[in-house]
Scaffold this motif. Structure first.
Motif, PDB file in Angstrom:
ATOM      1  N   ILE A   9       0.849  -1.192   0.000  1.00 50.45           N
ATOM      2  CA  ILE A   9       0.000   0.000   0.000  1.00 50.45           C
ATOM      3  C   ILE A   9       0.884   1.242   0.000  1.00 50.45           C
ATOM      4  O   ILE A   9       1.913   1.286   0.676  1.00 50.45           O
ATOM      5  CB  ILE A   9      -0.914   0.019   1.238  1.00 50.45           C
ATOM      6  CG1 ILE A   9      -1.936  -1.115   1.170  1.00 50.45           C
ATOM      7  CG2 ILE A   9      -1.655   1.345   1.347  1.00 50.45           C
ATOM      8  CD1 ILE A   9      -2.809  -1.201   2.396  1.00 50.45           C
ATOM      9  N   ILE A  10       0.489   2.247  -0.779  1.00 48.24           N
ATOM     10  CA  ILE A  10       1.177   3.536  -0.740  1.00 48.24           C
ATOM     11  C   ILE A  10       0.188   4.618  -0.308  1.00 48.24           C
ATOM     12  O   ILE A  10      -1.020   4.497  -0.527  1.00 48.24           O
ATOM     13  CB  ILE A  10       1.830   3.907  -2.088  1.00 48.24           C
ATOM     14  CG1 ILE A  10       0.770   4.365  -3.096  1.00 48.24           C
ATOM     15  CG2 ILE A  10       2.667   2.786  -2.645  1.00 48.24           C
ATOM     16  CD1 ILE A  10       1.347   5.207  -4.205  1.00 48.24           C
ATOM     17  N   TYR A  11       0.719   5.656   0.322  1.00 52.65           N
ATOM     18  CA  TYR A  11      -0.067   6.814   0.743  1.00 52.65           C
ATOM     19  C   TYR A  11       0.518   8.030   0.029  1.00 52.65           C
ATOM     20  O   TYR A  11       1.604   8.502   0.374  1.00 52.65           O
ATOM     21  CB  TYR A  11      -0.007   6.982   2.259  1.00 52.65           C
ATOM     22  CG  TYR A  11      -0.552   5.790   3.008  1.00 52.65           C
ATOM     23  CD1 TYR A  11      -1.901   5.707   3.342  1.00 52.65           C
ATOM     24  CD2 TYR A  11       0.286   4.725   3.350  1.00 52.65           C
ATOM     25  CE1 TYR A  11      -2.401   4.610   4.024  1.00 52.65           C
ATOM     26  CE2 TYR A  11      -0.209   3.616   4.022  1.00 52.65           C
ATOM     27  CZ  TYR A  11      -1.546   3.568   4.354  1.00 52.65           C
ATOM     28  OH  TYR A  11      -2.045   2.468   5.015  1.00 52.65           O
ATOM     29  N   TYR A  20      -4.136  12.544   1.912  1.00 49.94           N
ATOM     30  CA  TYR A  20      -3.360  11.384   1.474  1.00 49.94           C
ATOM     31  C   TYR A  20      -4.299  10.350   0.851  1.00 49.94           C
ATOM     32  O   TYR A  20      -5.225   9.868   1.499  1.00 49.94           O
ATOM     33  CB  TYR A  20      -2.619  10.752   2.662  1.00 49.94           C
ATOM     34  CG  TYR A  20      -1.356  11.477   3.041  1.00 49.94           C
ATOM     35  CD1 TYR A  20      -0.128  11.131   2.473  1.00 49.94           C
ATOM     36  CD2 TYR A  20      -1.385  12.527   3.959  1.00 49.94           C
ATOM     37  CE1 TYR A  20       1.037  11.798   2.821  1.00 49.94           C
ATOM     38  CE2 TYR A  20      -0.225  13.204   4.312  1.00 49.94           C
ATOM     39  CZ  TYR A  20       0.975  12.825   3.747  1.00 49.94           C
ATOM     40  OH  TYR A  20       2.132  13.495   4.084  1.00 49.94           O
ATOM     41  N   HIS A  21      -4.048  10.013  -0.394  1.00 50.49           N
ATOM     42  CA  HIS A  21      -4.815   8.992  -1.094  1.00 50.49           C
ATOM     43  C   HIS A  21      -4.027   7.693  -1.080  1.00 50.49           C
ATOM     44  O   HIS A  21      -2.819   7.686  -1.340  1.00 50.49           O
ATOM     45  CB  HIS A  21      -5.078   9.423  -2.543  1.00 50.49           C
ATOM     46  CG  HIS A  21      -5.978  10.610  -2.655  1.00 50.49           C
ATOM     47  ND1 HIS A  21      -7.325  10.496  -2.948  1.00 50.49           N
ATOM     48  CD2 HIS A  21      -5.736  11.929  -2.482  1.00 50.49           C
ATOM     49  CE1 HIS A  21      -7.870  11.697  -2.967  1.00 50.49           C
ATOM     50  NE2 HIS A  21      -6.920  12.594  -2.694  1.00 50.49           N
ATOM     51  N   HIS A  22      -4.696   6.595  -0.757  1.00 45.41           N
ATOM     52  CA  HIS A  22      -3.958   5.332  -0.701  1.00 45.41           C
ATOM     53  C   HIS A  22      -4.361   4.397  -1.832  1.00 45.41           C
ATOM     54  O   HIS A  22      -5.526   4.311  -2.213  1.00 45.41           O
ATOM     55  CB  HIS A  22      -4.112   4.648   0.665  1.00 45.41           C
ATOM     56  CG  HIS A  22      -5.483   4.169   0.990  1.00 45.41           C
ATOM     57  ND1 HIS A  22      -6.508   4.974   1.411  1.00 45.41           N
ATOM     58  CD2 HIS A  22      -5.994   2.916   0.961  1.00 45.41           C
ATOM     59  CE1 HIS A  22      -7.580   4.269   1.635  1.00 45.41           C
ATOM     60  NE2 HIS A  22      -7.308   3.010   1.364  1.00 45.41           N
ATOM     61  N   ARG A  24      -2.613   0.697  -4.239  1.00 45.74           N
ATOM     62  CA  ARG A  24      -1.818  -0.530  -4.109  1.00 45.74           C
ATOM     63  C   ARG A  24      -0.970  -0.727  -5.365  1.00 45.74           C
ATOM     64  O   ARG A  24      -1.445  -0.535  -6.482  1.00 45.74           O
ATOM     65  CB  ARG A  24      -2.730  -1.742  -3.892  1.00 45.74           C
ATOM     66  CG  ARG A  24      -1.971  -3.006  -3.484  1.00 45.74           C
ATOM     67  CD  ARG A  24      -2.934  -4.140  -3.188  1.00 45.74           C
ATOM     68  NE  ARG A  24      -3.802  -3.849  -2.066  1.00 45.74           N
ATOM     69  CZ  ARG A  24      -3.470  -4.059  -0.795  1.00 45.74           C
ATOM     70  NH1 ARG A  24      -2.278  -4.546  -0.491  1.00 45.74           N
ATOM     71  NH2 ARG A  24      -4.318  -3.775   0.167  1.00 45.74           N
ATOM     72  N   ASP A  67     -11.543   7.294  -0.552  1.00 43.63           N
ATOM     73  CA  ASP A  67     -10.940   8.635  -0.524  1.00 43.63           C
ATOM     74  C   ASP A  67     -11.679   9.613  -1.434  1.00 43.63           C
ATOM     75  O   ASP A  67     -11.077  10.538  -1.990  1.00 43.63           O
ATOM     76  CB  ASP A  67      -9.462   8.583  -0.941  1.00 43.63           C
ATOM     77  CG  ASP A  67      -8.642   7.656  -0.058  1.00 43.63           C
ATOM     78  OD1 ASP A  67      -9.000   7.510   1.115  1.00 43.63           O
ATOM     79  OD2 ASP A  67      -7.655   7.075  -0.561  1.00 43.63           O
ATOM     80  N   LEU A  84       5.209  10.761  -0.707  1.00 46.21           N
ATOM     81  CA  LEU A  84       4.416   9.575  -0.407  1.00 46.21           C
ATOM     82  C   LEU A  84       5.122   8.685   0.607  1.00 46.21           C
ATOM     83  O   LEU A  84       6.317   8.846   0.887  1.00 46.21           O
ATOM     84  CB  LEU A  84       4.102   8.788  -1.686  1.00 46.21           C
ATOM     85  CG  LEU A  84       5.238   8.226  -2.541  1.00 46.21           C
ATOM     86  CD1 LEU A  84       5.756   6.907  -1.985  1.00 46.21           C
ATOM     87  CD2 LEU A  84       4.766   8.006  -3.976  1.00 46.21           C
ATOM     88  N   SER A  87       3.878   1.373   2.775  1.00 49.68           N
ATOM     89  CA  SER A  87       3.784   0.415   3.882  1.00 49.68           C
ATOM     90  C   SER A  87       4.628  -0.808   3.508  1.00 49.68           C
ATOM     91  O   SER A  87       4.269  -1.574   2.626  1.00 49.68           O
ATOM     92  CB  SER A  87       2.320   0.003   4.095  1.00 49.68           C
ATOM     93  OG  SER A  87       2.247  -1.046   5.038  1.00 49.68           O
ATOM     94  N   GLN A 145      -4.822   6.040  11.005  1.00 44.75           N
ATOM     95  CA  GLN A 145      -4.680   7.266  10.220  1.00 44.75           C
ATOM     96  C   GLN A 145      -4.250   8.460  11.058  1.00 44.75           C
ATOM     97  O   GLN A 145      -3.691   9.420  10.522  1.00 44.75           O
ATOM     98  CB  GLN A 145      -5.992   7.581   9.513  1.00 44.75           C
ATOM     99  CG  GLN A 145      -6.357   6.584   8.418  1.00 44.75           C
ATOM    100  CD  GLN A 145      -7.619   6.979   7.670  1.00 44.75           C
ATOM    101  OE1 GLN A 145      -8.346   7.870   8.095  1.00 44.75           O
ATOM    102  NE2 GLN A 145      -7.883   6.312   6.566  1.00 44.75           N
ATOM    103  N   ASP A 187      -4.856  -7.178   4.780  1.00 48.39           N
ATOM    104  CA  ASP A 187      -3.870  -6.593   3.870  1.00 48.39           C
ATOM    105  C   ASP A 187      -2.814  -7.623   3.451  1.00 48.39           C
ATOM    106  O   ASP A 187      -2.399  -7.637   2.286  1.00 48.39           O
ATOM    107  CB  ASP A 187      -3.192  -5.400   4.540  1.00 48.39           C
ATOM    108  CG  ASP A 187      -2.183  -4.734   3.632  1.00 48.39           C
ATOM    109  OD1 ASP A 187      -2.536  -4.434   2.478  1.00 48.39           O
ATOM    110  OD2 ASP A 187      -1.030  -4.533   4.056  1.00 48.39           O
TER     111      ASP A 187
END
Length: 300
Positions: A9-11, A20-22, A24, A67, A84, A87, A145, A187
């Motif tokens: 996962i990236i933020y 922050y948009h998450h 994959r 989001d 960014l 995770s 969060q 996850d």
């Protein structure tokens, strides 16, 4: 290696809405060298860093309905060009500083995140002090969060699947740990599923959906012809999921139950073309098959 981030996962920070948009990561490729001018120097590096991951483009999927997005977005990104965080691992992080780090009840599930240079730029002075105080083996652990903590990775974090926490994963001691365990387990399953799909190959390069099935979420779940019997006879045993969850059968799950001699279960186009065929069976047999399918999906 660059493949380490597939499934993670990236933020991504968006300055337009300060949010922050998450998403994959589902694929990667070697980043092309930028053509900046007519005096472009082939021997010079134009990337932020020298390791393989910093010279790699990653395909990130931002799902619809999350989001505030109305439709899914796919975008190739070079991590170090954006603000960014990624995770990189699920861990048990030392949360309650009043308790010793040898006690399991002092830990909570958290994500150990890696952040890009641009992301760290705003607080570089504070992190310079942390580096001097804690040494170089420290990192950001995100509990949710709103709650984050900078911890020593060697002494204050333990891998999520460590046998020491087997009992707590099965029987969480409070609601927050139960939510964290649920998020981590879900996850990790999604990471495994995404990476498994990425490692599969496409045998027919001219497949009609060859580009879209790169994203496994674009493959529609198999229709379960036994579903009408499930709802009437075993809904009291297994709660029905909410509408945002798929009600069909997963292609990878079905393929894993088939013998390898029947089809090529490592081929994307073969697995994505699987169909469920309704057979003329008795109602009693249909109910038995439905219960067996549900028990296998639950791992019973």
């Amino acid at each position: 290696s660059a493949s380490f981030f597939v499934g993670k996962i990236i933020y991504l920070y968006c300055p337009n809405d300060n949010f922050y948009h998450h998403g994959r990561v589902i694929d990667y490729r070697r980043a092309p060298k930028p053509k900046l001018s007519s005096t472009f120097d082939e021997g010079k590096s134009y990337f932020y860093g020298t390791c393989e991951a910093q010279r790699t483009e990653y395909l990130v999927v931002f799902k619809a309905g999350i989001d505030g997005r109305k439709k899914a977005i796919q975008q190739w990104l070079i991590f170090e060009e954006h603000s960014l965080a990624v995770s990189c691992a699920w861990v048990w992080a030392h949360h309650n500083v009043k308790l010793s780090n040898t006690r399991t009840d002092a830990y909570r599930p958290a994500q150990a995140v890696l952040r890009t240079s641009i992301e760290l730029m705003a607080k570089r002075d504070a992190y310079r002090e942390l580096l001097a105080e804690k040494g170089k083996f420290w990192g950001m652990c995100s509990f949710d969060q709103k709650n984050n903590s900078v911890l020593r990775l060697k002494t204050s974090t333990i891998p999520f699947l460590h046998p020491m926490f087997d009992n707590i994963r099965r029987n969480p001691i409070d609601r927050m740990i139960a939510i964290g365990v649920g998020n981590a387990t879900t996850d990790l399953y999604e990471q495994e599923r995404t990476f498994k799909w990425h490692e599969m190959y496409l045998s027919n390069p001219f497949h009609k959906e060859g580009l879209s099935i790169l994203n496994y979420d674009s493959v529609k779940d198999l229709h379960n012809p036994l579903r009408s019997h499930e709802q009437h006879y075993d809904s009291f045993l297994i709660p029905q999921v909410c509408p945002s969850f798929s009600h069909g059968l997963d292609h990878l799950l079905v393929a894993s139950m088939l013998p390898e001699t029947s089809i090529d279960i490592h081929c994307k186009d073969v697995v994505s073309d699987l169909k469920c065929e309704k057979r003329n069976v008795s109602k009693r047999k249909a109910i038995q098959l439905a219960m067996i399918t549900k028990m296998k999906r639950m791992g019973l």
